[in-house]
Design an enzyme around this catalytic site. Sequence first.
Site, PDB file in Angstrom:
ATOM      1  N   CYS A  79       0.359 -11.890  -2.972  1.00 32.91           N
ATOM      2  CA  CYS A  79       0.889 -12.087  -4.321  1.00 32.91           C
ATOM      3  C   CYS A  79       0.776 -10.799  -5.126  1.00 32.91           C
ATOM      4  CB  CYS A  79       0.124 -13.228  -5.010  1.00 32.91           C
ATOM      5  SG  CYS A  79       0.489 -13.429  -6.757  1.00 32.91           S
ATOM      6  N   CYS A  82      -0.702 -11.101  -8.647  1.00 33.19           N
ATOM      7  CA  CYS A  82      -2.146 -11.332  -8.561  1.00 33.19           C
ATOM      8  C   CYS A  82      -2.914 -10.011  -8.526  1.00 33.19           C
ATOM      9  CB  CYS A  82      -2.490 -12.136  -7.309  1.00 33.19           C
ATOM     10  SG  CYS A  82      -1.815 -13.812  -7.274  1.00 33.19           S
TER      11      CYS A  82
END
Length: 322
Positions: A79, A82
Amino acid sequence: MQPRNMSMSGVVDLAAVKAAGEAKAKAEQARAESARQGGTAAVPPSALVIDVDEAGFERDVLQRSAEVPVVIDFWAEWCEPCKQLGPLLERLAVEANGRFVLAKIDVDANQMLMQQFGIQGIPAVFAVVAGQALPLFQGAAPEAEIRATLAQLIQVAEERFGLTGIAVDPAAEGAPVPSAAPAGPYDALLSAAVDALDAGDLAGAVRAYKNVLVDDPGNTEAKLGLAQAELLVRVQDMDPQAVRAAAAENPKDPAAQIAAADLDLVGGHVEDAFGRLVDTVRVTFGEDRDAVRLRLLELFEVIGADDPRVGAARTALARVLF
């Protein structure tokens, strides 16, 4: 039994209350001085940012949330957002210096937790406070917005749940050493309040403690003393036999259980008082549950946050609320 002449000497050690207040004041002084000087945080980063998995979730998040707000960062290696949000949250956790703990959960390795929180996409950020899960935000967000959200979380945790975060240890490596504090400006008034309490002048004690808190809302000794005095005011006209009979006949009645818990605490049965209210929280809902929870937090104030019985009851409360 004469409620008007009840003594709290068996429940609360006033000297210990004063010492706890002084310790908290020194801790807050150390926290403020560290922030002012830009020095090393008194709470090590390893205690503020932790990796959590399903096996350790109850211990590391649920139980810990009874003492300090836990912010959960659900992330994954693949991700990209993230990778931007994670370091920011870690930096803010260190800056907060114990006001909250950041728990990082890898969703690929902890699918069950992802499902339990109903996460549809990552990054997703939640908070757990006293066992209650609160959604904060999903996806990337501006730093200013994240800071505001975390500040609001800390305020709610302190005001509604009595959670003030991890205590700063002034002796910790890198923490500034505060100079000896001069005698407080309220020492005489606090001593008078204690004398009034011992003499059974509950109204006088309440007034004295409130007068201190008007000028110094964060005064720990006054807050704990006021909680103690108000407890005695509540029970002074109670008929113990009638109160206990009502509680036995109405196990789900919040008012009956709250009154009985007050009597339990005054009688020195601390664990019974806490257990009674935790059990009542378990079987009540809505405003009734909130009233019982708030009274339990007030009784925590009477005993003091450092007492292990308070810590155990906070953990039990978190399990019931989650």
